[in-house]
Design an enzyme around this catalytic site. Structure first.
Site, mmCIF file in Angstrom:
data_model
loop_
_atom_site.group_PDB
_atom_site.id
_atom_site.type_symbol
_atom_site.label_atom_id
_atom_site.label_comp_id
_atom_site.label_asym_id
_atom_site.label_seq_id
_atom_site.Cartn_x
_atom_site.Cartn_y
_atom_site.Cartn_z
ATOM 1 C CG HIS A 1 43.900 -22.544 12.824
ATOM 2 N ND1 HIS A 1 44.024 -23.725 12.147
ATOM 3 C CD2 HIS A 1 43.443 -22.863 14.058
ATOM 4 C CE1 HIS A 1 43.677 -24.731 12.924
ATOM 5 N NE2 HIS A 1 43.308 -24.240 14.096
ATOM 6 C CG ASP A 2 45.324 -22.982 8.442
ATOM 7 O OD1 ASP A 2 46.213 -22.492 7.748
ATOM 8 O OD2 ASP A 2 45.528 -23.416 9.600
ATOM 9 N N GLY B 1 38.863 -24.442 12.660
ATOM 10 C CA GLY B 1 39.999 -24.397 11.751
ATOM 11 C C GLY B 1 39.785 -25.184 10.477
#
Length: 261
Positions: free
Chosen positions: A120-121, A138
């Site tokens: 994520h991200d 992440g």
């Protein structure tokens, strides 16, 4: 569209008429896919995922899955993939989280080999090569023209600067400045990526000045603050590589997890 009859495509998904989708692939309602992108068999694309033009996504990839983050509570977050990317078998790219930018991004013209994970991200630039099983935790930021060797592991919140390269099996827990070559466990610096720079059109003089800047930071024995001041002096004195030396200085100034040194 060349859609295999066994593919399951939600009627709300937006696919250009030239998109190809292989057997048994599943595409969710909030997915948008641009012209001439090819989706292989047994691919799952879900979430609020946007994929650009001329991508080739191979079998068994999973794109747009929910983040592997216990804080995630179903918020609307996204995955954005640019143009002309090759994404090989068993890659997993997750959505972003509201604790960061809310978007996981992959730029253009990237070559992503099998079993690569973008958590994520993550923010990945363009023209990168990720060898098999490179794994990004992440919030990792990867610049343009970066090469990650097979089984490279990158800790959350780390950054890798433009044109850097890791050897296979590298364990990265701090920021890697632009132009560097790193390898090993623990990971160490091994000079600049001079072959890559030459292939991308850097002049002999530019490469020499970048190498001098590298030695200032990593081989001179100066403290980091002293080295940063010296970099600015070298940038002012370099007609060929001033912008690149300043880029290295700016990257080092922004290090939050510490600098791999």
């Amino acid at each position: 569209m060349a859609i295999h009859p066994t593919a399951i495509i939600d009627p709300h998904a937006e696919l250009d008429s030239s998109v190809e989708v292989g057997a048994y692939s599943i595409i969710g309602p909030d997915v948008r896919i641009g012209a001439r992108t090819r989706i292989g068999p047994h691919v799952v694309i879900e979430g609020h995922t946007t994929i650009g033009e001329d991508n080739h996504i191979f079998q068994f990839a999973s794109l747009g899955g929910v983040p592997q983050d216990k804080k995630y509570a179903g918020e609307l977050t996204k995955l954005e993939i640019g143009d002309r990317n090759t994404i090989r078998e068993f890659c997993t790219f997750n959505l972003g989280t509201v604790q960061d930018e809310g978007v996981t991004r992959l730029g253009n013209d990237n070559w992503i080999m099998a079993y690569v994970h973008l958590a994520h991200d993550c923010q990945v630039g363009s023209h990168t090569i990720f060898a098999n099983s490179a794994q990004l935790a992440g919030h990792v930021h990867i610049g343009d023209w970066v090469i990650l060797g097979g089984f490279t592991l990158i800790h959350q919140f780390c950054r890798v600067g433009d044109h850097a390269m890791t050897g296979f099996g590298s364990h990265v827990s701090q920021d890697i400045a632009p132009f560097l070559m790193v390898s090993g466990t623990p990971t160490s610096t091994y000079g600049i990526n001079s072959v890559g720079l030459k292939r991308r059109g850097f002049t002999t003089e530019q490469i020499a000045d970048i190498r001098k800047a590298y030695k200032t930071v990593y081989r001179s024995g100066l403290s980091l603050e002293e080295a940063k001041s010296r970099l600015l002096e070298e940038a002012a004195a370099s007609q060929e590589a001033a912008d690149y030396i300043r880029q290295m200085h700016t990257f080092i100034e922004g290090a939050q997890r510490g600098l791999l040194r």
